[in-house]
Design a protein around this motif. Structure first.
Motif, PDB file in Angstrom:
ATOM      1  N   GLN A 379       4.172   3.446   7.197  1.00 29.31           N
ATOM      2  CA  GLN A 379       3.567   4.121   6.055  1.00 29.31           C
ATOM      3  C   GLN A 379       2.131   3.652   5.835  1.00 29.31           C
ATOM      4  O   GLN A 379       1.260   4.450   5.482  1.00 29.31           O
ATOM      5  CB  GLN A 379       4.404   3.864   4.793  1.00 29.31           C
ATOM      6  CG  GLN A 379       5.784   4.478   4.836  1.00 29.31           C
ATOM      7  CD  GLN A 379       5.719   5.988   4.934  1.00 29.31           C
ATOM      8  OE1 GLN A 379       4.835   6.622   4.362  1.00 29.31           O
ATOM      9  NE2 GLN A 379       6.646   6.581   5.680  1.00 29.31           N
ATOM     10  N   ARG A 380       1.897   2.379   6.059  1.00 31.67           N
ATOM     11  CA  ARG A 380       0.534   1.871   5.895  1.00 31.67           C
ATOM     12  C   ARG A 380      -0.403   2.470   6.931  1.00 31.67           C
ATOM     13  O   ARG A 380      -1.538   2.863   6.619  1.00 31.67           O
ATOM     14  CB  ARG A 380       0.541   0.344   6.010  1.00 31.67           C
ATOM     15  CG  ARG A 380      -0.856  -0.270   5.904  1.00 31.67           C
ATOM     16  CD  ARG A 380      -0.817  -1.766   6.035  1.00 31.67           C
ATOM     17  NE  ARG A 380      -0.112  -2.381   4.928  1.00 31.67           N
ATOM     18  CZ  ARG A 380       0.071  -3.698   4.808  1.00 31.67           C
ATOM     19  NH1 ARG A 380      -0.400  -4.505   5.746  1.00 31.67           N
ATOM     20  NH2 ARG A 380       0.715  -4.203   3.782  1.00 31.67           N
ATOM     21  N   ASN A 820       3.230  -4.623  -5.505  1.00 36.54           N
ATOM     22  CA  ASN A 820       3.181  -3.507  -4.551  1.00 36.54           C
ATOM     23  C   ASN A 820       3.391  -3.982  -3.122  1.00 36.54           C
ATOM     24  O   ASN A 820       4.059  -3.314  -2.324  1.00 36.54           O
ATOM     25  CB  ASN A 820       1.846  -2.782  -4.672  1.00 36.54           C
ATOM     26  CG  ASN A 820       1.683  -2.071  -5.993  1.00 36.54           C
ATOM     27  OD1 ASN A 820       2.673  -1.721  -6.638  1.00 36.54           O
ATOM     28  ND2 ASN A 820       0.449  -1.859  -6.416  1.00 36.54           N
ATOM     29  N   GLU A 824       6.307  -2.698  -0.622  1.00 34.89           N
ATOM     30  CA  GLU A 824       6.023  -2.103   0.679  1.00 34.89           C
ATOM     31  C   GLU A 824       6.700  -2.870   1.804  1.00 34.89           C
ATOM     32  O   GLU A 824       7.138  -2.277   2.795  1.00 34.89           O
ATOM     33  CB  GLU A 824       4.514  -2.052   0.913  1.00 34.89           C
ATOM     34  CG  GLU A 824       3.788  -1.047   0.026  1.00 34.89           C
ATOM     35  CD  GLU A 824       2.300  -0.999   0.337  1.00 34.89           C
ATOM     36  OE1 GLU A 824       1.885  -1.749   1.241  1.00 34.89           O
ATOM     37  OE2 GLU A 824       1.583  -0.212  -0.314  1.00 34.89           O
TER      38      GLU A 824
END
Length: 867
Positions: A379-380, A820, A824
């Motif tokens: 996702q990053r 966050n 993640e």
């Protein structure tokens, strides 16, 4: 003494700055409920606008004023002239290009007819030079003088054009008892009066009003301002002369239309092409501006009038449908976003296919040595890749300068002024266009001296000019000049306005090695933006300038640009060269000029189109910020030549950082009110203390006349007058902060005395039974009172509190970032999650983040306790 004066004024600014903000909030909220009754009280009885009082124009004065001008005057111009005929001061507010400078010329005509002197001030040297040219044609060469930092011509003339800073210095000298500098001056015209709100220079206009002699009539020419009535009331209170506000009603004489430029072409910015500030339909009724849009909302069940629906829309501050961004621009933006999404999906599928093939390869599922390209995107990585591709698409959407010029030429929108907020950027843009035009002649087989426009020659010429230094030379007439000097003589002015003689022109056209040869001129006319006659006229004016000014000649590369119809204009050029550019553009001998923002400040260079190449510029603090609405409208107002164009066009260009949404937001935002920028300098402080014989009486009197103090006094008076009415919570919050501190101090003092009295009245047994909480409460009150009664302690406590609050905000942001990161890390793909199980020291990531979060929470609790 000077130090204490500066310290006194700094405290004054800190105390009244918050009052001004509170006043604006108070006016906005209170007027919506009280029908603007408070705002009307802020205006003095002499302040006039179209609704409050109608100015009666006498036929004699109307005929007298009309005789000064060859064109018919508008109603508001005659109203301003009537005010001037009654020896009253005047503030004129009109949109850019509406003709407010006509009122300034009226004042000069009236003073000249009475045998008195007059002064016309401008904020820029270039604007002063231009006004000097215009007034010499009207009043005669011997009757008009010029005084700027660069030039001093015909000092002591009946009419003098000067910069605002020069007049400020004269007014300060004239305010002394033994000075007679302005004794014979009857009127002063302050052009671009809205500069009073500009940080840094705005205080100059305040000082001009405050220090002008009592017999001087003041005429302020300003763009449209929300608080113009307050400015008129302040000017009247300071000068003790009736001051009238005249506002130009109706639409612009030459309406504007807004286009948005991208690599896809030129498209209307708004859904309604005739909508926008200064457009034929204005803001479509938004904030009461323009023609209301019909059928803007779906009909609801029941009966409702149009006025009720409009009131609901105004209360909700909803933009009309016609002021929203054009759907074509939105569709182009969506196409770019879809391209990015497709590219991301394509790259993700490629990674997934490579990952699916790994089972048949030599790597196992849990093999740490598997190449990264064979793993699926996290996702990053997807987020970073999307940001990178979006930036690429934004860069691709920026149109090139040749592309823009071609589109403008096709739509017959030349001449145009391109505004670039960089001096070097203006020269580079002009060079790019010049090279592009010359390349056409080279590809067509025509011969042209391209070496004169090369970048290497420009560099050599710049280095040659810089190596000359400060040597003094003499010309054929015996005049002495300093090389690269910035001063202009009267002969230089004449050479700029005139063309070369026929003999000089013939010699240059026959010289085969000259850029002015006949064959070269025909090539310039063929590949450039001018026809052959205009090219020859431009060459003639350049030759005349070089012949009369051999110490500051126009170099060949610049001359070729001008003959191609391209020029640049910025503060890095010599004043004489800038003036030549202005003259060429006014005579339609230049089709494109690349200029900085200073060109928009009233210089008479109207164009058919203005192109704003960036919607952001570097602010005073050094950071980049969007343009203010007033600045953007002033730049856009350069478009549209009255009597020549039926409409002006403003083109806003897409950049990698700003798009159509930012452009529409700036244009539809409300213009900010002028705020006082008065701030005495150290030299002014020394002069004031010197005039006060070492005392601060003169300094306090000066500060008391500033616009900020006047607004504060008017605000307090309006509150006092409203005490008998219903005072809401918004009005209570608008009370000055120092008044609240005084009330709080008195209240705490009475509470402390009451607590001490109760403790003293208790018996011995009661004293023993008194809890420690009571004593701690009394001690806390004593500490608070000590802080409130000591200015130094209050200032120290305030700084400590402010720094601690900022520290708490940083700690909370850090906690949010750590949270966050923890979230993640928990949602990483199983294929690459094992890469982030431990950090460099071998500590598990989840344990490390949890400990960091707990530590951060403790810091936040500690900071809150300190606050």
């Amino acid at each position: 003494h000077a130090f204490h004066l500066i310290k006194f004024h700094a405290g004054f600014r800190e105390r009244y700055c918050s009052i001004n903000e509170q006043q604006q909030k108070f006016e906005t909220r209170w007027c919506t409920r009280r029908s603007c009754s408070t705002l009307r009280r802020l205006s003095t009885s002499s302040t006039v606008n179209g609704e409050q009082e109608q100015i009666q124009i006498s036929p004699e004065n109307a005929n007298r004023l009309q005789s000064y001008f060859p064109f018919p005057l508008d109603r508001w111009q005659l109203e301003a002239g009537e005010v001037l005929c009654h020896n009253a001061s005047c503030i004129v507010c009109a949109p850019t290009g509406a003709g407010k400078t006509v009122v300034g010329e009226m004042a000069l005509h009236l003073a000249f007819a009475q045998g008195k002197n007059a002064i016309y001030t401008t904020p820029l040297k270039a604007l002063s030079n231009q006004k000097f040219f215009e007034l010499r044609k009207i009043f005669g060469v011997d009757n008009v003088g010029l005084s700027t930092g660069d030039t001093s011509i015909n000092r002591g003339a009946r009419i003098t054009v000067m910069t605002t800073e020069v007049y400020r210095n004269m007014a300060w000298r004239a305010s002394a008892e033994d000075s007679c500098d302005l004794a014979s001056n009857a009127v002063v015209v302050l052009d671009e009066f809205h500069y009073m709100g500009q940080p840094g220079r705005g205080g100059v206009w305040e000082e001009c009003v405050i220090t002008s002699p009592a017999h001087t009539q003041i005429v302020g020419l300003s763009a449209t301002l929300p608080n113009a009535a307050s400015l008129a009331g302040w000017m009247q209170s300071v000068t003790n002369r009736k001051t009238v506000l005249v506002e130009a009603g109706g639409l612009r004489p030459v309406p504007l239309r807004y286009l948005f430029a991208s690599s896809d072409g030129l498209m209307p910015l708004f859904q309604n092409p005739d909508a926008g500030p200064g457009s034929p339909k204005g803001l479509l009724g938004f904030r009461g501006d323009g023609i209301p849009e019909q059928n803007f909302a779906k009909k609801k069940k029941g009966f409702s009038s149009k006025s009720e629906t409009a009131n609901v829309r105004a209360a909700n501050k909803v933009l009309p449908r016609g002021l929203k961004v054009n759907q074509e621009i939105k569709r182009a933006t969506e196409k770019r976003l879809n391209r990015v999404d497709r590219a991301i999906k394509r790259k993700t599928l490629q990674r997934q296919e490579s990952s699916a093939q790994r089972k048949s390869s030599r790597w196992d599922d849990d093999d740490m040595d598997m190449p990264l390209r064979n793993r699926s995107l996290s996702q990053r990585e997807i987020r970073r890749e999307r940001e990178r591709m979006l930036k690429q698409e934004m860069r691709k959407s920026v149109p090139t300068l040749p592309f823009l010029l071609q589109r403008l030429s096709q739509k017959n929108l030349l001449p145009a002024i391109f505004f670039i907020f960089s001096r070097a950027g203006c020269d580079e843009a002009a060079q790019v266009i010049c090279n592009q035009l010359v390349s056409k002649a080279l590809t067509s087989g025509r011969v042209v001296d391209n070496s004169s426009v090369s970048d290497d020659k420009m560099t050599r010429q710049r280095s040659k000019r810089s190596s000359v230094g400060s040597s003094v030379i003499r010309d054929a007439k015996g005049r002495s000049f300093r090389m690269n000097g910035s001063r202009m003589s009267n002969e230089t002015m004449d050479s700029i306005m005139s063309a070369a003689s026929n003999e000089i022109m013939k010699i240059a056209m026959k010289d085969g090695n000259s850029i002015y040869h006949e064959s070269n001129l025909s090539v310039y006319a063929e590949c450039g933006l001018l026809d052959l006659l205009a090219t020859q006229e431009t060459a003639s004016r350049i030759l005349a300038f070089n012949n009369e000014n051999p110490e500051i000649p126009i170099e060949d590369d610049c001359a070729i640009r001008y003959m191609l119809g391209v020029g640049s204009h910025h503060a890095g050029m010599l004043p004489a060269h800038k003036t030549l550019i202005e003259v060429l553009f006014r005579h339609q001998l230049l089709k494109v000029v690349f200029a900085t923002e200073t060109l928009a400040a009233g210089i008479n260079m109207p164009a058919r189109t203005t192109v704003i190449c960036s919607m952001a510029k570097r602010q005073n603090g050094g950071a980049m910020g969007l343009l203010m609405t007033s600045n953007l409208l002033q730049i856009a107002g350069r478009a549209g030549r009255r009597g020549m164009d039926s409409a002006g066009t403003c083109v806003l260009v897409a950049t990698p950082f700003e798009g159509a949404d930012e452009a529409a937001s700036i244009l539809t935002s409300e213009i900010e009110s002028i705020r006082s920028q008065f701030s005495p300098s150290y030299s002014l402080a020394v002069n004031l203390v010197s005039r006060g014989d070492g005392k601060l009486g003169v300094a306090r009197e000066l500060v008391g006349k500033s616009f900020a103090v006047w607004e504060k006094n008017q605000f307090e008076e309006s509150l006092v007058q409203s005490l008998g009415e219903d005072i809401s919570g918004d009005m209570i919050q608008a009370v000055a902060a120092y008044d609240f501190i005084f009330l709080l101090k008195d209240y705490l003092s009475s509470l402390l005395d009451q607590c001490r009295l109760e403790i003293q009245n208790k018996s011995g047994v009661d004293i023993l039974s008194t809890t420690r909480t009571s004593f701690s409460f009394v001690s806390s009150l004593e500490e608070i009172l000590m802080v409130l009664t000591n200015d130094q302690a209050l200032k120290k406590c305030s700084k400590a509190y402010t720094s601690e609050v900022r520290m708490l905000e940083m700690e909370e942001k850090t906690l949010s970032y750590l949270t966050n990161e923890a979230e993640e890390s928990n949602v990483f793909d199983e294929d690459i999650g094992d890469l982030f199980d431990v950090d460099e020291q071998g500590i598990p990531n989840d344990v490390y983040l949890s400990s960091q979060i707990e530590t951060q929470k403790k810091r936040i609790e500690q900071s809150r306790e300190t606050i």
